[in-house]
Design an enzyme around this catalytic site. Sequence first.
Site, PDB file in Angstrom:
ATOM      1  N   GLU A   1       3.580  -4.075  23.274  1.00 18.02           N
ATOM      2  CA  GLU A   1       4.381  -2.871  23.541  1.00 18.02           C
ATOM      3  C   GLU A   1       3.987  -2.227  24.864  1.00 18.02           C
ATOM      4  O   GLU A   1       2.794  -2.204  25.174  1.00 18.02           O
ATOM      5  CB  GLU A   1       4.194  -1.876  22.391  1.00 18.02           C
ATOM      6  CG  GLU A   1       4.699  -2.446  21.088  1.00 18.02           C
ATOM      7  CD  GLU A   1       4.507  -1.513  19.907  1.00 18.02           C
ATOM      8  OE1 GLU A   1       4.082  -0.361  20.098  1.00 18.02           O
ATOM      9  OE2 GLU A   1       4.785  -1.947  18.779  1.00 18.02           O
TER      10      GLU A   1
ATOM     11  N   ARG B   1       2.950  -3.948  12.257  1.00 18.34           N
ATOM     12  CA  ARG B   1       2.429  -4.161  13.608  1.00 18.34           C
ATOM     13  C   ARG B   1       3.071  -5.413  14.178  1.00 18.34           C
ATOM     14  O   ARG B   1       3.278  -6.407  13.469  1.00 18.34           O
ATOM     15  CB  ARG B   1       0.901  -4.329  13.597  1.00 18.34           C
ATOM     16  CG  ARG B   1       0.130  -3.041  13.469  1.00 18.34           C
ATOM     17  CD  ARG B   1       0.212  -2.170  14.725  1.00 18.34           C
ATOM     18  NE  ARG B   1      -0.543  -0.926  14.600  1.00 18.34           N
ATOM     19  CZ  ARG B   1      -0.023   0.242  14.187  1.00 18.34           C
ATOM     20  NH1 ARG B   1       1.257   0.329  13.882  1.00 18.34           N
ATOM     21  NH2 ARG B   1      -0.784   1.321  14.110  1.00 18.34           N
TER      22      ARG B   1
ATOM     23  N   GLY C   1       0.859  -1.186   0.000  1.00 20.71           N
ATOM     24  CA  GLY C   1       0.000   0.000   0.000  1.00 20.71           C
ATOM     25  C   GLY C   1       0.889   1.229   0.000  1.00 20.71           C
ATOM     26  O   GLY C   1       1.930   1.255  -0.657  1.00 20.71           O
TER      27      GLY C   1
ATOM     28  N   HIS D   1       9.184   1.643  18.403  1.00 29.70           N
ATOM     29  CA  HIS D   1       8.007   2.114  17.650  1.00 29.70           C
ATOM     30  C   HIS D   1       8.113   3.613  17.307  1.00 29.70           C
ATOM     31  O   HIS D   1       7.304   4.423  17.766  1.00 29.70           O
ATOM     32  CB  HIS D   1       6.709   1.828  18.422  1.00 29.70           C
ATOM     33  CG  HIS D   1       5.506   1.783  17.503  1.00 29.70           C
ATOM     34  ND1 HIS D   1       4.378   1.032  17.767  1.00 29.70           N
ATOM     35  CD2 HIS D   1       5.261   2.399  16.312  1.00 29.70           C
ATOM     36  CE1 HIS D   1       3.495   1.208  16.797  1.00 29.70           C
ATOM     37  NE2 HIS D   1       4.015   2.039  15.904  1.00 29.70           N
ATOM     38  N   ILE D   2       9.104   3.928  16.484  1.00 29.17           N
ATOM     39  CA  ILE D   2       9.323   5.338  16.102  1.00 29.17           C
ATOM     40  C   ILE D   2       9.168   5.541  14.599  1.00 29.17           C
ATOM     41  O   ILE D   2       9.705   6.499  14.035  1.00 29.17           O
ATOM     42  CB  ILE D   2      10.721   5.830  16.568  1.00 29.17           C
ATOM     43  CG1 ILE D   2      11.853   4.900  16.062  1.00 29.17           C
ATOM     44  CG2 ILE D   2      10.769   5.965  18.089  1.00 29.17           C
ATOM     45  CD1 ILE D   2      13.244   5.472  16.230  1.00 29.17           C
TER      46      ILE D   2
ATOM     47  N   ILE E   1       2.859   2.642   2.391  1.00 29.59           N
ATOM     48  CA  ILE E   1       4.219   2.534   2.947  1.00 29.59           C
ATOM     49  C   ILE E   1       5.028   1.469   2.200  1.00 29.59           C
ATOM     50  O   ILE E   1       6.195   1.694   1.859  1.00 29.59           O
ATOM     51  CB  ILE E   1       4.157   2.249   4.465  1.00 29.59           C
ATOM     52  CG1 ILE E   1       3.480   3.429   5.180  1.00 29.59           C
ATOM     53  CG2 ILE E   1       5.567   2.018   5.029  1.00 29.59           C
ATOM     54  CD1 ILE E   1       3.119   3.176   6.628  1.00 29.59           C
TER      55      ILE E   1
ATOM     56  N   ARG F   1      -3.138  -8.060  -1.766  1.00 30.42           N
ATOM     57  CA  ARG F   1      -4.395  -8.672  -2.228  1.00 30.42           C
ATOM     58  C   ARG F   1      -4.713  -8.278  -3.655  1.00 30.42           C
ATOM     59  O   ARG F   1      -5.310  -9.034  -4.410  1.00 30.42           O
ATOM     60  CB  ARG F   1      -5.528  -8.249  -1.280  1.00 30.42           C
ATOM     61  CG  ARG F   1      -5.350  -8.811   0.113  1.00 30.42           C
ATOM     62  CD  ARG F   1      -6.367  -8.265   1.067  1.00 30.42           C
ATOM     63  NE  ARG F   1      -6.319  -6.815   1.136  1.00 30.42           N
ATOM     64  CZ  ARG F   1      -6.999  -6.080   1.988  1.00 30.42           C
ATOM     65  NH1 ARG F   1      -7.808  -6.661   2.853  1.00 30.42           N
ATOM     66  NH2 ARG F   1      -6.897  -4.769   1.990  1.00 30.42           N
ATOM     67  N   THR F   2      -4.288  -7.067  -4.058  1.00 31.63           N
ATOM     68  CA  THR F   2      -4.594  -6.594  -5.410  1.00 31.63           C
ATOM     69  C   THR F   2      -3.308  -6.140  -6.104  1.00 31.63           C
ATOM     70  O   THR F   2      -2.385  -5.677  -5.446  1.00 31.63           O
ATOM     71  CB  THR F   2      -5.574  -5.394  -5.350  1.00 31.63           C
ATOM     72  OG1 THR F   2      -5.031  -4.420  -4.464  1.00 31.63           O
ATOM     73  CG2 THR F   2      -6.950  -5.817  -4.863  1.00 31.63           C
TER      74      THR F   2
HETATM   75  P1  NAP Z   1      -2.186   0.627   3.365  1.00 37.59           P
HETATM   76  O1  NAP Z   1      -1.910   1.717   2.380  1.00 37.59           O
HETATM   77  O2  NAP Z   1      -3.596   0.335   3.732  1.00 37.59           O
HETATM   78  O3  NAP Z   1      -1.439  -0.702   2.861  1.00 37.59           O
HETATM   79  C1  NAP Z   1      -1.663  -1.947   3.417  1.00 37.59           C
HETATM   80  C2  NAP Z   1      -1.232  -3.021   2.415  1.00 37.59           C
HETATM   81  O4  NAP Z   1      -1.404  -4.288   3.040  1.00 37.59           O
HETATM   82  C3  NAP Z   1      -2.045  -3.056   1.126  1.00 37.59           C
HETATM   83  O5  NAP Z   1      -1.169  -3.286   0.051  1.00 37.59           O
HETATM   84  C4  NAP Z   1      -2.970  -4.254   1.320  1.00 37.59           C
HETATM   85  O6  NAP Z   1      -3.330  -4.905   0.117  1.00 37.59           O
HETATM   86  C5  NAP Z   1      -2.057  -5.151   2.104  1.00 37.59           C
HETATM   87  N1  NAP Z   1      -2.773  -6.211   2.809  1.00 37.59           N
HETATM   88  C6  NAP Z   1      -3.769  -6.101   3.711  1.00 37.59           C
HETATM   89  N2  NAP Z   1      -4.162  -7.302   4.122  1.00 37.59           N
HETATM   90  C7  NAP Z   1      -3.394  -8.195   3.459  1.00 37.59           C
HETATM   91  C8  NAP Z   1      -3.315  -9.613   3.433  1.00 37.59           C
HETATM   92  N3  NAP Z   1      -4.130 -10.346   4.190  1.00 37.59           N
HETATM   93  N4  NAP Z   1      -2.425 -10.182   2.609  1.00 37.59           N
HETATM   94  C9  NAP Z   1      -1.594  -9.443   1.843  1.00 37.59           C
HETATM   95  N5  NAP Z   1      -1.604  -8.099   1.831  1.00 37.59           N
HETATM   96  C10 NAP Z   1      -2.506  -7.494   2.631  1.00 37.59           C
HETATM   97  O7  NAP Z   1      -1.466   0.976   4.753  1.00 37.59           O
HETATM   98  P2  NAP Z   1      -0.116   1.809   4.975  1.00 37.59           P
HETATM   99  O8  NAP Z   1      -0.429   3.260   5.120  1.00 37.59           O
HETATM  100  O9  NAP Z   1       0.886   1.396   3.968  1.00 37.59           O
HETATM  101  O10 NAP Z   1       0.295   1.262   6.422  1.00 37.59           O
HETATM  102  C11 NAP Z   1       0.585  -0.107   6.605  1.00 37.59           C
HETATM  103  C12 NAP Z   1       0.678  -0.454   8.080  1.00 37.59           C
HETATM  104  O11 NAP Z   1       1.864   0.109   8.610  1.00 37.59           O
HETATM  105  C13 NAP Z   1      -0.441   0.152   8.949  1.00 37.59           C
HETATM  106  O12 NAP Z   1      -1.584  -0.681   8.983  1.00 37.59           O
HETATM  107  C14 NAP Z   1       0.217   0.286  10.293  1.00 37.59           C
HETATM  108  O13 NAP Z   1      -0.113  -0.823  11.096  1.00 37.59           O
HETATM  109  C15 NAP Z   1       1.701   0.278  10.004  1.00 37.59           C
HETATM  110  N6  NAP Z   1       2.386   1.535  10.384  1.00 37.59           N
HETATM  111  C16 NAP Z   1       3.363   1.492  11.345  1.00 37.59           C
HETATM  112  C17 NAP Z   1       4.042   2.653  11.671  1.00 37.59           C
HETATM  113  C18 NAP Z   1       5.132   2.658  12.701  1.00 37.59           C
HETATM  114  O14 NAP Z   1       5.252   3.617  13.449  1.00 37.59           O
HETATM  115  N7  NAP Z   1       5.972   1.640  12.757  1.00 37.59           N
HETATM  116  C19 NAP Z   1       3.738   3.863  11.037  1.00 37.59           C
HETATM  117  C20 NAP Z   1       2.739   3.861  10.085  1.00 37.59           C
HETATM  118  C21 NAP Z   1       2.077   2.689   9.750  1.00 37.59           C
HETATM  119  P3  NAP Z   1      -4.342  -4.225  -0.941  1.00 37.59           P
HETATM  120  O15 NAP Z   1      -3.705  -2.967  -1.382  1.00 37.59           O
HETATM  121  O16 NAP Z   1      -4.414  -5.213  -2.028  1.00 37.59           O
HETATM  122  O17 NAP Z   1      -5.613  -3.998  -0.199  1.00 37.59           O
END
Ligand code: NAP
Length: 311
Positions: free
Chosen positions: A258, A229, A147, A276-277, A149, A169-170
């Site tokens: 955490e 996560r 997605g 977690h930064i 990130i 997924r897509t």
């Molecule tokens: P996003 O744009 O919603 O991207 C999520 C990706 O995961 C999408 O490509 C989605 O596929 C894929 N996905 C979801 N379920 C799946 C599955 N069962 N199998 C395979 N792929 C799957 O989210 P984002 O903004 O990139 O953020 C991603 C995650 O990073 C967040 O949910 C958060 O938990 C974490 N995060 C952590 C920090 C930190 O401080 N460490 C900071 C920001 C975010 P599709 O595109 O096909 O739907």
Amino acid sequence: MKPVIIAAELRGLLEPDQLAGLEVTWLPADQPVGKGEWVAIVPLLSRWVGGSELKRLPNLRIVANCAVGYDNVDVVAAEMRKVIVTNTPDVLTDATADLTWTLILACARRVVEAIDLVRAEEWRGWHPELLLGVELRGRTLGLFGAGRIGQAVGRRAVPFGLRIIYAARTPKPDFERDTGATRVDWSRLLTESDILSLHAPSTPETKGIINTDTLSRLKPDAILVNTARGDLIREEALAIALEAGRLGAAGLDVYTEEPTIHPRLRAAPRTVLLPHIGSATHDTRRKMAAIAVANVQAVLAGQPPLTPVYR
Ligand code: NAP
């Protein structure tokens, strides 16, 4: 004035004009939500907002989570009560992708061991075989989740000369065109990645996806990175793989419980463990707080939320 709860830890990131018209109760993360007439809550990701919290807040109209992940909110319970849930996408993408690269490079070039050597005053001078690491060019970066990130991490991989594969997924045709990335199934992602970086949300399908079985299918010198996560990884299984030398290294920013880190994982070799930064830059944290409160202001003014997690 509209009564709202905002995480007390966000106070220093918000300007007075952003809070116009709001009567704010600043609630520290370690204090529970009481019963009350509040119409909005801006929680940190460490606060669980589920059925019982929602029940104590009968007038609640919006949960404006100050994070892009929203696994700390029972979205189904909220939707059933017609409570809007919002998150803070996009503004944290670059910061989190940069931190992911910090972990990739720190693992590949054994930065923690190098710092420890210097700090312990044990460095005896340049040596042709001192702390040899992994050359990135020509290796394969695997992204689980592509997605916002995941793709930003992949785009940064191009100048490093990495081949990119991803599982999502897509399909992502723009990302593939721009980076040469190839979509593969989960099994190929595991077996072909030299660096496996996790970027999917925590859901029932993704929880524990890195476990004893999947770890055994990774290359024995693979680098595992997690800025998504913590509960995507079974921490004890990861610790055992590292102890047994069945994994090159692990770079982690997130953990299951955490701020506790599984003691065996904390003690395991070849880890880079961060607290977690991922989104922790001055600019990004201000923008996250601003978007969360802007969602509250929009919804309380009768307008649609800016960044809803469901429509
Ligand atoms: P996003 O744009 O919603 O991207 C999520 C990706 O995961 C999408 O490509 C989605 O596929 C894929 N996905 C979801 N379920 C799946 C599955 N069962 N199998 C395979 N792929 C799957 O989210 P984002 O903004 O990139 O953020 C991603 C995650 O990073 C967040 O949910 C958060 O938990 C974490 N995060 C952590 C920090 C930190 O401080 N460490 C900071 C920001 C975010 P599709 O595109 O096909 O739907």
